[in-house]
Design an enzyme around this catalytic site. Structure first.
Site, PDB file in Angstrom:
ATOM      1  N   GLU A   1       0.817  -1.213   0.000  1.00 21.98           N
ATOM      2  CA  GLU A   1       0.000   0.000   0.000  1.00 21.98           C
ATOM      3  C   GLU A   1       0.849   1.261   0.000  1.00 21.98           C
ATOM      4  O   GLU A   1       1.939   1.287   0.559  1.00 21.98           O
ATOM      5  CB  GLU A   1      -0.901  -0.001   1.242  1.00 21.98           C
ATOM      6  CG  GLU A   1      -1.974  -1.079   1.165  1.00 21.98           C
ATOM      7  CD  GLU A   1      -2.948  -1.038   2.327  1.00 21.98           C
ATOM      8  OE1 GLU A   1      -4.148  -1.244   2.073  1.00 21.98           O
ATOM      9  OE2 GLU A   1      -2.547  -0.818   3.466  1.00 21.98           O
TER      10      GLU A   1
ATOM     11  N   CYS B   1       3.367   8.593   1.134  1.00 16.63           N
ATOM     12  CA  CYS B   1       4.020   7.598   1.992  1.00 16.63           C
ATOM     13  C   CYS B   1       4.089   6.288   1.218  1.00 16.63           C
ATOM     14  O   CYS B   1       3.062   5.769   0.781  1.00 16.63           O
ATOM     15  CB  CYS B   1       3.183   7.450   3.269  1.00 16.63           C
ATOM     16  SG  CYS B   1       3.744   6.124   4.339  1.00 16.63           S
TER      17      CYS B   1
ATOM     18  N   CYS C   1       6.609  -7.324   6.694  1.00 15.38           N
ATOM     19  CA  CYS C   1       7.731  -6.792   7.473  1.00 15.38           C
ATOM     20  C   CYS C   1       8.231  -7.875   8.419  1.00 15.38           C
ATOM     21  O   CYS C   1       7.459  -8.723   8.854  1.00 15.38           O
ATOM     22  CB  CYS C   1       7.251  -5.574   8.278  1.00 15.38           C
ATOM     23  SG  CYS C   1       8.582  -4.607   9.012  1.00 15.38           S
TER      24      CYS C   1
ATOM     25  N   CYS D   1       6.930  -5.267  15.320  1.00 13.73           N
ATOM     26  CA  CYS D   1       6.648  -4.282  16.365  1.00 13.73           C
ATOM     27  C   CYS D   1       5.227  -4.541  16.858  1.00 13.73           C
ATOM     28  O   CYS D   1       4.312  -4.755  16.054  1.00 13.73           O
ATOM     29  CB  CYS D   1       6.794  -2.869  15.813  1.00 13.73           C
ATOM     30  SG  CYS D   1       8.452  -2.558  15.184  1.00 13.73           S
TER      31      CYS D   1
ATOM     32  N   CYS E   1      -0.679   5.737  10.048  1.00 19.13           N
ATOM     33  CA  CYS E   1       0.569   5.039  10.406  1.00 19.13           C
ATOM     34  C   CYS E   1       0.270   3.709  11.065  1.00 19.13           C
ATOM     35  O   CYS E   1      -0.517   3.634  12.000  1.00 19.13           O
ATOM     36  CB  CYS E   1       1.373   5.838  11.416  1.00 19.13           C
ATOM     37  SG  CYS E   1       1.891   7.428  10.890  1.00 19.13           S
TER      38      CYS E   1
ATOM     39  N   CYS F   1       2.064  -2.508  15.598  1.00 16.94           N
ATOM     40  CA  CYS F   1       1.948  -2.231  14.157  1.00 16.94           C
ATOM     41  C   CYS F   1       1.188  -3.352  13.439  1.00 16.94           C
ATOM     42  O   CYS F   1       1.522  -4.529  13.593  1.00 16.94           O
ATOM     43  CB  CYS F   1       3.338  -2.064  13.555  1.00 16.94           C
ATOM     44  SG  CYS F   1       3.301  -1.714  11.786  1.00 16.94           S
TER      45      CYS F   1
END
Ligand code: SAH
Length: 336
Positions: free
Chosen positions: A67, A80, A87, A91, A318, A94
Site C-alpha cells: 500500500e 508515503c 515486514c 513491532c 501510520c 503495528c
C-alpha cells in the site's frame, strides 16, 4: 542523449508505452519494447478518506501487494510509500507486523508507487511549480534499511534531476533502527532520517520494537549522533507512538529530552497517537496526556508536534497498512 530522452518521457511525461515516445525511432521503440516494461502495476483497491487522504493498494506482477498513501495538507502533499511486502520487525503496535514478510520490493516497484500517485493526481508533465506531491516518506510497509540496495536505487531515481526531481530534503526514510546501515544510508542515500524510537528504556523498547534487543537504545542514539548530514538545520525526527500507560508518563517525556541532550542530537520529536487496528493489544493515550507530553518536551527546547491521524477511516494511518484491503476493480476505481 537517448537516455535523457527516454527518462524525460518516463519521468517527466509519465508515458507508459514506448510507442508514445515521438522522438525515438520506431526500431529503437521496438527494441525497448522487447526488453523492458514501463506500464504500471495494477491498483486493486483505491480509497479516499473523508479528510482527503488517498490509499492505493498496488498489485505487482507476481500478485504480491503493498500500500501507499497520499496525504494532502494545505501547504504540501506527502506520499508515503512501502519498501517491502510485509515486514520482519514484528513491532507489537503495528498492523503490518502481523503480516509475515513476503519479499523486498524492487527499485522499480518502489518508484512505481510514485508514478501511480502522479497518474491519479494528474501530475504529468511534471509541473514546474505547484506540485501536489511535495514530500516523499519511506514510512509505509516494511523496513527500508533491510532492503538497502533497492531503496537506494529508487531514491536516486527520485532525486535525479532527469528523474522525479525531488530534493533530498523532501525525502525522509524511517527506520526502526538498523544501526549498522544508518551511516551508509546517510552517505549513500542522503535523505532525512526518521527513527522509530517509541520508548526511552531498553526494557520497554525491547517489547515494543523487538529489533532493540539486537541494537539497544545506546547504540541507536550513538548512530543518530554520527548520522552524516544531521545538523540543526536538518534534524533527525524521533517518532514516538503514544500508548496509554506504556510509554506516556511525564517521567518518559523528561527522559526523552534527557536522552536527546545527552547524545547532543539535532532532533525533533513527532508524537504519533496510536492508530488502532483489529485485535491490537494497546490503546491510544488520552488526548490531554498527549498534549501534556508534548508541552513538557517543548518546554525543554525540543520541538514535539503531535502528528494528527490522517485517513483512519480507510485504515490508511501510520501502522494500519496491510496488503489485504477490500478489493475493488480498476474500472470501478475510475468512477470514484
Ligand atoms: N520500519 C520503518 C518504517 C515504518 S514507518 C520504521 O519502523 O520506522 C511507520 C511508522 O508508523 C513507524 O514510526 C511506526 O512505528 C509507526 N506505527 C506503526 N504502527 C503504528 C500504529 N498502530 N499507530 C501509530 N503509528 C504506528
Amino acid at each position: 542523449m537517448r537516455t535523457s530522452q527516454v527518462w524525460n518521457w518516463i519521468y517527466h511525461r509519465g508515458v507508459t508505452e514506448f510507442s508514445a515516445m515521438a522522438n525515438i525511432s520506431k526500431s529503437l521503440q521496438k527494441q525497448l519494447e522487447a526488453n523492458f516494461i514501463i506500464s504500471r502495476p495494477d491498483v486493486t483497491s483505491y480509497q479516499i478518506s473523508e479528510d482527503g487522504t488517498r490509499k492505493y493498494l498496488v498489485r505487482f506482477r507476481d500478485g504480491n501487494e503493498a500500500e501507499s498513501v497520499f496525504i494532502p495538507d494545505e501547504d504540501r502533499g506527502t506520499l508515503c510509500i512501502s519498501s517491502q511486502v510485509g515486514c520482519t520487525l514484528n513491532c507489537r503496535f503495528c498492523y503490518t507486523g502481523t503480516q509475515r514478510l513476503v519479499r523486498n520490493l524492487s527499485a522499480n516497484e518502489i518508484v512505481s508507487q510514485i508514478m501511480i500517485a502522479r497518474d491519479d493526481l494528474g501530475e504529468w508533465p511534471t509541473p514546474t511549480d505547484g506540485r501536489k506531491i511535495t514530500n516523499i516518506v519511506l514510512m509505509g510497509m516494511g523496513e527500508p534499511l533491510y532492503n538497502f540496495e533497492n531503496v537506494k536505487k529508487a531514491v536516486l531515481i527520485l532525486r535525479d534531476p532527469e528523474g522525479i526531481q525531488m530534493s533530498r530534503r523532501r525525502i525522509t526514510l524511517s527506520t526502526a533502527g538498523v544501526v549498522p546501515l544508518m551511516e551508509r544510508a546517510g552517505r549513500e542515500i542522503g535523505v532525512n532520517l526518521a527513527v522509530s524510537l517509541h520508548a526511552v528504556t531498553d526494557e520497554v523498547r525491547d517489547k515494543l520494537v523487538p529489533i532493540n534487543r539486537k541494537y539497544p537504545i545506546h547504540e541507536l542514539l550513538s548512530a543518530c549522533r554520527d548520522y552524516p548530514g544531521a545538523h540543526n538545520a536538518r534534524r533527525i525526527t524521533f517518532e514516538y507512538i503514544m500508548l496509554k500507560d506504556i510509554n506516556d508518563s511525564d517521567a518518559d517525556a523528561k527522559k526523552l529530552v534527557g536522552l536527546i541532550h545527552k547524545y547532543e542530537l539535532p532532533a525533533k520529536v513527532n508524537l504519533i497517537p496510536f492508530n488502532p487496528w483489529p485485535g491490537a493489544p494497546y490503546e491510544c493515550s488520552d488526548w490531554e496526556r498527549i498534549e501534556k507530553f508534548s508541552s513538557l518536551i517543548f518546554k525543554s527546547g525540543v520541538s514535539a508536534p503531535i502528528r494528527m491521524p490522517r485517513g483512519r477511516d480507510i485504515m490508511a494511518a501510520c501502522g494500519q497498512l496491510k496488503s489485504a484491503s477490500i478489493k475493488i476493480k480498476a474500472s470501478e476505481r475510475k468512477k470514484l
